[in-house]
Structure formats: structure tokens, C-alpha cells
Write a protein that holds these residues in place. Structure first.
Motif, mmCIF file in Angstrom:
data_model
loop_
_atom_site.group_PDB
_atom_site.id
_atom_site.type_symbol
_atom_site.label_atom_id
_atom_site.label_comp_id
_atom_site.label_asym_id
_atom_site.label_seq_id
_atom_site.Cartn_x
_atom_site.Cartn_y
_atom_site.Cartn_z
ATOM 1 N N PRO A 159 -16.074 39.388 10.886
ATOM 2 C CA PRO A 159 -17.037 39.423 9.770
ATOM 3 C C PRO A 159 -17.385 38.050 9.215
ATOM 4 O O PRO A 159 -18.470 37.885 8.633
ATOM 5 C CB PRO A 159 -16.326 40.287 8.721
ATOM 6 C CG PRO A 159 -14.882 40.266 9.094
ATOM 7 C CD PRO A 159 -14.846 40.149 10.576
ATOM 8 N N ASN A 160 -16.510 37.069 9.374
ATOM 9 C CA ASN A 160 -16.775 35.739 8.810
ATOM 10 C C ASN A 160 -17.372 34.759 9.811
ATOM 11 O O ASN A 160 -17.465 33.559 9.533
ATOM 12 C CB ASN A 160 -15.480 35.155 8.237
ATOM 13 C CG ASN A 160 -14.984 35.943 7.047
ATOM 14 O OD1 ASN A 160 -15.771 36.462 6.253
ATOM 15 N ND2 ASN A 160 -13.664 36.053 6.920
ATOM 16 N N GLN A 161 -17.779 35.252 10.956
ATOM 17 C CA GLN A 161 -18.389 34.373 11.949
ATOM 18 C C GLN A 161 -19.657 33.733 11.391
ATOM 19 O O GLN A 161 -20.422 34.372 10.662
ATOM 20 C CB GLN A 161 -18.725 35.153 13.219
ATOM 21 C CG GLN A 161 -19.301 34.267 14.322
ATOM 22 C CD GLN A 161 -20.272 35.029 15.195
ATOM 23 O OE1 GLN A 161 -20.729 36.097 14.827
ATOM 24 N NE2 GLN A 161 -20.597 34.471 16.344
ATOM 25 N N SER A 162 -19.868 32.479 11.760
ATOM 26 C CA SER A 162 -21.024 31.733 11.268
ATOM 27 C C SER A 162 -22.221 31.915 12.190
ATOM 28 O O SER A 162 -22.210 31.494 13.351
ATOM 29 C CB SER A 162 -20.683 30.247 11.155
ATOM 30 O OG SER A 162 -21.819 29.493 10.774
ATOM 31 N N ALA A 191 -16.626 34.312 23.626
ATOM 32 C CA ALA A 191 -15.791 34.611 22.457
ATOM 33 C C ALA A 191 -16.544 34.328 21.167
ATOM 34 O O ALA A 191 -17.395 33.429 21.103
ATOM 35 C CB ALA A 191 -14.509 33.784 22.494
ATOM 36 N N ILE A 192 -16.208 35.111 20.134
ATOM 37 C CA ILE A 192 -16.660 34.823 18.777
ATOM 38 C C ILE A 192 -15.422 34.750 17.895
ATOM 39 O O ILE A 192 -14.467 35.513 18.061
ATOM 40 C CB ILE A 192 -17.648 35.897 18.254
ATOM 41 C CG1 ILE A 192 -17.067 37.311 18.393
ATOM 42 C CG2 ILE A 192 -18.983 35.786 18.967
ATOM 43 C CD1 ILE A 192 -17.929 38.395 17.771
ATOM 44 N N SER A 193 -15.398 33.793 16.966
ATOM 45 C CA SER A 193 -14.210 33.585 16.139
ATOM 46 C C SER A 193 -14.567 32.656 14.992
ATOM 47 O O SER A 193 -15.745 32.353 14.755
ATOM 48 C CB SER A 193 -13.073 32.983 16.985
ATOM 49 O OG SER A 193 -11.872 32.907 16.244
ATOM 50 N N THR A 194 -13.552 32.206 14.269
ATOM 51 C CA THR A 194 -13.689 31.151 13.267
ATOM 52 C C THR A 194 -12.504 30.222 13.432
ATOM 53 O O THR A 194 -11.421 30.631 13.866
ATOM 54 C CB THR A 194 -13.697 31.720 11.837
ATOM 55 O OG1 THR A 194 -12.479 32.444 11.610
ATOM 56 C CG2 THR A 194 -14.886 32.638 11.616
ATOM 57 N N PHE A 195 -12.681 28.939 13.112
ATOM 58 C CA PHE A 195 -11.613 27.952 13.276
ATOM 59 C C PHE A 195 -10.395 28.322 12.441
ATOM 60 O O PHE A 195 -10.507 28.732 11.286
ATOM 61 C CB PHE A 195 -12.097 26.557 12.886
ATOM 62 C CG PHE A 195 -12.892 25.875 13.960
ATOM 63 C CD1 PHE A 195 -12.259 25.319 15.062
ATOM 64 C CD2 PHE A 195 -14.277 25.811 13.890
ATOM 65 C CE1 PHE A 195 -12.986 24.697 16.067
ATOM 66 C CE2 PHE A 195 -15.012 25.195 14.883
ATOM 67 C CZ PHE A 195 -14.361 24.635 15.981
ATOM 68 N N GLY A 196 -9.219 28.202 13.065
ATOM 69 C CA GLY A 196 -7.966 28.416 12.356
ATOM 70 C C GLY A 196 -7.613 29.861 12.101
ATOM 71 O O GLY A 196 -6.732 30.164 11.311
ATOM 72 N N ASN A 238 -6.569 40.045 15.631
ATOM 73 C CA ASN A 238 -6.622 39.752 14.204
ATOM 74 C C ASN A 238 -5.389 38.925 13.852
ATOM 75 O O ASN A 238 -4.611 38.551 14.739
ATOM 76 C CB ASN A 238 -6.711 41.032 13.372
ATOM 77 C CG ASN A 238 -5.604 42.016 13.702
ATOM 78 O OD1 ASN A 238 -4.429 41.646 13.747
ATOM 79 N ND2 ASN A 238 -5.971 43.267 13.946
ATOM 80 N N ASP A 239 -5.216 38.635 12.583
ATOM 81 C CA ASP A 239 -4.130 37.724 12.203
ATOM 82 C C ASP A 239 -2.729 38.270 12.464
ATOM 83 O O ASP A 239 -1.753 37.521 12.444
ATOM 84 C CB ASP A 239 -4.272 37.328 10.729
ATOM 85 C CG ASP A 239 -5.397 36.326 10.514
ATOM 86 O OD1 ASP A 239 -5.644 35.524 11.444
ATOM 87 O OD2 ASP A 239 -6.032 36.337 9.446
ATOM 88 N N SER A 240 -2.609 39.556 12.726
ATOM 89 C CA SER A 240 -1.303 40.129 13.051
ATOM 90 C C SER A 240 -1.103 40.300 14.558
ATOM 91 O O SER A 240 -0.044 40.752 14.997
ATOM 92 C CB SER A 240 -1.123 41.478 12.349
ATOM 93 O OG SER A 240 -2.096 42.409 12.801
ATOM 94 N N SER A 241 -2.113 39.935 15.354
ATOM 95 C CA SER A 241 -2.015 40.075 16.807
ATOM 96 C C SER A 241 -1.096 39.009 17.398
ATOM 97 O O SER A 241 -0.939 37.925 16.835
ATOM 98 C CB SER A 241 -3.397 39.960 17.449
ATOM 99 O OG SER A 241 -4.272 40.963 16.975
ATOM 100 N N ILE A 273 -9.792 34.549 22.515
ATOM 101 C CA ILE A 273 -10.849 33.576 22.787
ATOM 102 C C ILE A 273 -10.646 33.001 24.193
ATOM 103 O O ILE A 273 -9.668 33.291 24.862
ATOM 104 C CB ILE A 273 -10.893 32.436 21.748
ATOM 105 C CG1 ILE A 273 -9.610 31.579 21.822
ATOM 106 C CG2 ILE A 273 -11.084 32.975 20.342
ATOM 107 C CD1 ILE A 273 -9.695 30.310 20.990
ATOM 108 N N ASP A 274 -11.579 32.178 24.631
ATOM 109 C CA ASP A 274 -11.490 31.450 25.902
ATOM 110 C C ASP A 274 -11.251 32.365 27.104
ATOM 111 O O ASP A 274 -10.273 32.206 27.848
ATOM 112 C CB ASP A 274 -10.390 30.389 25.827
ATOM 113 C CG ASP A 274 -10.712 29.281 24.847
ATOM 114 O OD1 ASP A 274 -11.743 29.377 24.172
ATOM 115 O OD2 ASP A 274 -9.940 28.319 24.755
#
Length: 320
Positions: A92-95, A116-121, A150-153, A158-159
Motif C-alpha cells: 500500500p505504501n509503494q511510490s 518486484a514492488i516494495s519500499t526501502f527498508g 510482510n514484516d513478519s515474513s 524482491i529480486d
């Protein structure tokens, strides 16, 4: 008469070399590229039938370059002009239309372009897939989400890199940084994962951009990775490194025998005074390596580099 004959032979040899130089787009090792070569995380392929050289890369909408001779590149239209509906559900926060690290693979008459789609960090990421039967035709079909995190994965989705093993099975490698590189089997009907993902490499300080290649001449699978820090221009510390295994699932070990799951990785390119932070590599077959590096001559601009890939007598890859 002898001198004249020697001159004639030299003239013929020189003409032959010039002819070969016009036919083949490479120098002794690194290709002499021209035109628009601004890329990040390039994925390289030569299209069947047309012979057009295509390079897909990180950027808005997923950036595209093409060349008719392999040396002079032009920029084409991006793959995406609008977000597929599913992107916002997973990241949801992708730019905007920011797309990362694509991979292109030809299989059974179709080109499969993973990205891939993501956000840094963040590990809030997803790998997607689009397909076409003609890259030159420019019509791509969205195949949706392939794998997400997600952050719990345990991994970061990516890549992506699709590869085929010696038995014809398909595998997707992916991942990045602290949780390392993972691999999962791919179903040939859906071209999406058919089972669990297994970790095959980690390294403190950064590891990403996996590429697995099977070399039938050596009987090994090779896991190419980028280690270090990307995306900081001339301050980037990216390096291209590699390990190898008799099995596609590992263990992959470096030249010292250290398992890549335990931080092993043999560096084969750490850059030089002209090019900083080489990485984001893509291996075509077993004889070509494409990657980006930051140009000292152009104030750290990320540029496309393509080189012939060689194999030493011990079965390890190198280029120069």
C-alpha cells in the motif's frame, strides 16, 4: 616478393578482424555500448526471431531499452502506464509506478517478465508477473501476484530470477539482505510457486539480486549475488559474488568451501576507478553477464555494462 606477401596477409587479417567487429557486438570482454545506457538492475535477453536485444530495468513503470545490434541502445515505452489493481493490496505504501529488479525468461513460446514492488527498508513486498509472446509487439498481460511478504515474513519478496535445472524443472530465486536468498519450485502451468521456499544464502552487510545458472560443462549450479550496499552512486559498495553447488537447492559454497548460508561468497567484480558498485547482475546462458555500475565519468550515474563471461580451469566464472 616475401614482404609483399606478408603485407597482403596482414591486410586480409585486418579486414577479417574489422568484419568480425561489425558482426559481433563485443570487444575482448566488455561490450562497447552506446546510446541510452542508463539502467539499474538490468535483465537482458535477445528476442527470438527478431534478434533484437532487450534490457528491462528498475524504474517508473518498469523501464525498457532495446538495440538492433547489441551495442547502441534506445529507450522504449515502459511496461506499465498505470498500477494493476492488486499492487495496492500487497504494497500500500509503494511510490507511484516504482518497479524493481525485473527478470525475463523465455519458455515454450512465451516471455515471462517477473518484477518486484516494495519500499526501502521494508519487507512489505510482492513479486509480480507479466507475459507476452512478442516483446517487439509491446502487448503484455498481467498475471498478477507471484509471491508476497510482510514484516513478519522470513523472506523479502524482491529480486526475482527464474531458472531451469538440468532436468527441465523451473525454480524462482528471490530475496535480500538480513534474511537472505530463497528458492522455490515453480509450477509450469501457472509459472507460480508450487511449494515452500528454502533459504540458500545469507550475508551480513547485504546480499541480493540472485541469479542461478547451470553450466553443463562443469556439472555445477552457480548462484550469482550482489553483496554490499546498492543505490548510493559512487559511494555504493556493491560487488558481484558467486558460489556453486551440485544441487540447485544447495549447499552453495564459495572458492574456500564456505557455505553461502553461512556468509560465503567469492567476489568476482568489486569495481574499479571508472566503475563503482557493480551489481544487479543478470546472466544470459553461460556466456554473457549484464549488470549496472556507477560511472565516475558521469558523477555516479548508473550505467549498463555487458561482458563476455568465461570459466577457468577450476570451473569458476570470471570476466574483465
Amino acid at each position: 616478393m616475401v614482404k609483399r606477401s606478408k603485407r597482403m596477409v596482414m591486410t586480409v587479417l585486418l579486414s577479417l578482424l574489422l568484419l568480425l567487429g561489425s558482426v559481433f557486438p563485443v570487444s575482448a570482454s566488455t561490450w562497447n555500448l552506446k546510446g541510452d545506457t542508463n539502467v539499474h538492475d538490468p535483465a537482458y535477453i535477445v528476442e527470438k526471431g527478431t534478434g533484437t536485444h532487450w534490457v528491462f530495468s528498475t524504474g517508473s513503470g518498469l523501464q525498457v531499452l532495446y538495440s538492433t545490434d547489441g551495442t547502441t541502445y534506445n529507450r522504449s515505452l515502459p511496461i506499465f502506464t498505470a498500477k494493476p489493481a492488486w499492487w495496492s493490496s500487497y504494497v500500500p505504501n509503494q511510490s507511484g509506478l516504482d518497479v524493481w529488479a525485473p527478470d525475463i525468461f523465455y519458455y515454450n513460446g512465451t516471455y515471462y517478465l517477473y518484477y518486484a514492488i516494495s519500499t526501502f527498508g521494508s519487507k512489505v513486498s510482492a513479486i509480480g508477473l507479466v507475459t507476452t509472446t512478442s516483446i517487439s509487439g509491446g502487448k503484455w498481460t498481467d498475471q498478477g501476484m507471484v509471491i508476497s511478504s510482510n514484516d513478519s515474513s522470513s523472506y523479502n519478496a524482491i529480486d526475482p530470477n527464474l531458472t531451469q535445472d538440468e532436468k527441465g524443472n523451473l525454480w524462482l530465486t528471490f530475496g535480500s539482505w538480513s534474511n537472505g536468498i530463497y528458492i522455490t519450485a515453480i509450477d509450469k502451468s501457472t509459472m507460480k510457486p508450487s511449494g515452500n521456499a528454502y533459504r540458500i544464502a545469507t550475508k551480513s552487510g547485504g546480499i541480493e539480486a540472485p541469479n542461478i545458472v547451470y553450466n553443463p560443462n562443469t556439472g555445477y549450479y552457480y548462484l550469482f549475488v550482489s553483496i554490499g550496499k546498492c543505490c548510493s552512486g559512487l559511494d555504493s559498495t556493491y560487488q558481484v559474488a558467486v558460489g556453486r553447488s551440485k544441487s540447485i537447492l544447495g549447499p552453495y559454497v564459495d572458492k574456500n568451501g564456505t557455505d553461502m548460508k553461512n556468509g560465503g561468497a567469492s567476489v568476482i567484480d568489486s569495481g574499479n576507478s571508472a566503475w563503482a558498485g557493480p551489481g544487479g547482475q543478470d546472466i544470459e546462458g553461460i556466456s554473457i553477464i549484464a549488470r549496472h555500475a556507477y560511472s565516475a565519468a558521469e558523477n555516479g550515474a548508473p550505467k549498463l555494462l555487458i561482458s563476455d563471461l568465461y570459466w577457468d580451469s577450476s570451473g569458476w566464472p570470471y570476466y574483465h
